[in-house]
Write an enzyme that holds these catalytic residues in place. Structure first.
Site, PDB file in Angstrom:
ATOM      1  N   GLU B 115      49.553  28.319  35.795  1.00 46.75           N
ATOM      2  CA  GLU B 115      49.427  29.546  34.723  1.00 46.75           C
ATOM      3  C   GLU B 115      49.893  30.575  35.340  1.00 46.75           C
ATOM      4  O   GLU B 115      49.465  31.100  36.403  1.00 46.75           O
ATOM      5  CB  GLU B 115      47.968  29.232  33.999  1.00 46.75           C
ATOM      6  CG  GLU B 115      48.027  30.570  33.130  1.00 46.75           C
ATOM      7  CD  GLU B 115      46.714  30.594  32.442  1.00 46.75           C
ATOM      8  OE1 GLU B 115      45.561  30.368  33.202  1.00 46.75           O
ATOM      9  OE2 GLU B 115      46.299  31.098  31.291  1.00 46.75           O
ATOM     10  N   LYS B 189      50.009  29.889  24.360  1.00 42.33           N
ATOM     11  CA  LYS B 189      48.589  29.438  24.539  1.00 42.33           C
ATOM     12  C   LYS B 189      47.806  29.763  23.297  1.00 42.33           C
ATOM     13  O   LYS B 189      47.758  30.615  22.524  1.00 42.33           O
ATOM     14  CB  LYS B 189      47.798  30.357  25.295  1.00 42.33           C
ATOM     15  CG  LYS B 189      46.608  30.139  25.852  1.00 42.33           C
ATOM     16  CD  LYS B 189      46.149  30.977  27.005  1.00 42.33           C
ATOM     17  CE  LYS B 189      45.074  30.663  27.708  1.00 42.33           C
ATOM     18  NZ  LYS B 189      44.637  31.490  29.000  1.00 42.33           N
ATOM     19  N   CYS B 230      45.223  26.744  30.236  1.00 44.84           N
ATOM     20  CA  CYS B 230      44.192  26.995  30.695  1.00 44.84           C
ATOM     21  C   CYS B 230      42.823  26.590  29.612  1.00 44.84           C
ATOM     22  O   CYS B 230      42.524  25.658  29.421  1.00 44.84           O
ATOM     23  CB  CYS B 230      44.073  28.543  31.272  1.00 44.84           C
ATOM     24  SG  CYS B 230      42.701  28.910  32.468  1.00 44.84           S
TER      25      CYS B 230
END
Lengths: 357, 357
Positions: B115, B189, B230
């Site tokens: 990331e 994300k 994440c």
């Protein structure tokens, strides 16, 4: 330990909002102070992401644990009785009774027993050791003992599980008794243990048992508890439903084996706790390498960050550990997952709760 | 390794059944032999429990990985590049290019980056280091490099993530490039990292970033891959949706920190793999204790039993590990969870896939 926040609000507990609960011990309109989320950081634009729609029906608020009414404390002790189990049912009942007593003497207000603690774990034994729980009395000496022990010791008992006979069917059933000795809930294992890992472990529970038809969540003196039995632990949806119904604690009597135990026993209970931000307690029989089914043991208490708070190896023992429900709120404040879910992208439906609306 | 079962059946791959997929590399009506479940034990009375209804729409069958077309093998090597990241973007790009090359030289057919690998991880840096991915070329030197590397090295790249500028919004975006160098998918994300553990870690990603609007699953030369970044890892529903869309592998570029790393990084990826019975790969930046945000490291590959197949500590390294998709089928035969779910009790809805029907 609990820190009373300056930022108190009052939540109203409504009996009508708690569906499929066998018992609601606290007064239906009691207002109690409860520390609430004090964080004020900017959330994602939750209005368009509809986090409340990620559960259908929407998740219920976490109820105030009734133990706080008296003491403003959210803590109590749990006892996990990792019992040795033999083929002598009478001995097993007397033995379990002694363990429950010992746990209570050590301060446990909630005692959890293992899966199938009155009988060896085998398809041959289930019909032989099964009891008619609904008939009660002499037809179910195992649950009669649990009721008596709960009443005399004034504790809540999540009574592991025993084979249950009901009509021409057999179930793997967990009975929950309140401190008054009354049966508060009976969970019949929903997901039967049918697995086949060649050369390692093959077991087809559905050869003899019938699966239960409903999730089981129950309000007790020590909080709202969701019940699963062993293989139920594998199905994350069940834990998610319980969390959405406001569970503080999930109890899983279970008997993982020497293959699935080291692979998955701790992993799954830690995952259920961390993902749902609540307590998870498991209780296994002690290991007997002479038996047909060798249990993994390792009864465990996990906190709402997925942290192992107490555990053991495979021998007979009683774990006494402290639960503090204020940490459930705390962890949900640290990581506000319930406000960050994307109801615009996914939704978990609790079918029975939805249909009962 | 793959054992071809005597019990072969043929499954038909239908493009129309694969929704929201950016690319379907195998011929839409190709019939291929595929080892299928050989177990014959009596299941639970699944007709009344409606396991297929536990997902809405019903889960798609696991597709045949395209690599098997040529070789009848389901194995390939993945490279996880745990990169050191500095505040020098040009250096970061050159450095990542070298690591990808090294992974490819060691046989990796799929390379995963961390990331935010082209920029320090901070709300101050995101706007400064952001690139206009859709404009491409000079407007996005980071993804231009990924495209070129994928094409020259003839590998698939799941390009970690970089800050993306799109109009007046910023995203945390992961680009997937095929072996032809073409952009196959871009994941923004979905769940922004807004957490507050006082005294430990507080980060409000939504101060600068906007959340993505769609799950991202993509067919590549090395199988069907679901992407999360994440904090997306914390939301089990996303992994469940990807599994129901037929993912073989989930890739999570991620940068957990020194608090959440030891608590949850391995736990969550093992749980997603074991619960969904597929591979999970994660890739973190290497740890830099001088930076404002200190990453946990510990990039990992997990197999479909939740077993850690390869991992590392926090220093810069390249993990090369083997993936064998035949074990996905094997584990689903051992533990046929997908046939044992209780669609009569719970249902996970994939909102976008349902609405696109």
């Amino acid at each position: 330990m609990l820190t009373i926040s300056k930022n108190l609000t009052f939540i109203t507990l409504s009996r009508s909002s708690l569906l499929n609960l066998n018992h609601t011990p606290f007064n239906s309109t009691t207002k109690l102070p409860f520390p609430t989320k004090a964080f004020s950081f900017t959330p994602m634009a939750s209005s368009s992401y509809n986090p409340e729609q990620a559960r259908a029906p929407p998740a219920l608020p976490l109820p105030v644990p009734p133990l706080s009414k008296a003491s403003f404390l959210f803590t109590f002790k749990i006892g996990l009785c990792q019992l040795s189990v033999t083929n002598d049912k009478e001995r097993n009942i007397v033995h379990a009774r002694k363990a429950i007593e010992e746990a209570a003497e050590k301060g446990a207000k909630l005692v959890l027993l293992p899966e199938i603690w009155n009988s060896p774990y085998s398809n041959d034994c289930f019909p032989v050791y099964a009891e008619d729980i609904d008939a009660g009395g002499d037809a179910s000496p195992s649950t009669a003992m649990l009721s008596e022990a709960a009443r005399v010791l004034k504790i809540t008992i999540v009574g592991g599980s025993i084979p249950e006979r009901s009509g021409d069917k057999l179930y793997n059933a967990c009975c929950v008794f309140g401190a008054d000795g009354k049966l508060k809930a009976k969970h019949r294992k929903i997901h039967l243990f049918d697995i086949d890992i060649p050369g390692k472990i093959t077991f087809i529970e559905s050869k003899t048992l019938t699966a239960g038809q409903t999730p089981t969540i129950v309000d007790t003196d020590v909080g709202r508890i969701g019940i699963g039995i062993c293989y139920d632990l594998r199905f994350q949806e069940l834990a998610m439903i319980y969390a959405a119904r406001g569970a503080h604690l999930l109890c899983y009597p279970g008997a993982f084996n020497m293959t699935t135990g080291p692979l998955h026993w701790e992993l799954l209970q830690r995952a259920r706790a961390a993902d749902n931000q609540l307590y998870v307690a498991t209780c296994s029989p002690a290991r007997d390498t002479e038996s047909g089914y060798v249990a993994w043991g390792h009864s465990t208490l996990v906190g709402p960050f997925g942290e192992v708070l107490a555990t053991t190896e495979h021998e007979e023992t009683i774990i006494i550990a402290e639960i503090d429900y204020s940490t459930v709120e705390l962890r949900r404040t640290n990581l506000p997952l319930q406000k960050q879910r994307r109801g615009d992208l996914y939704q978990l439906v609790d079918v029975q709760r939805l249909n009962s609306k």
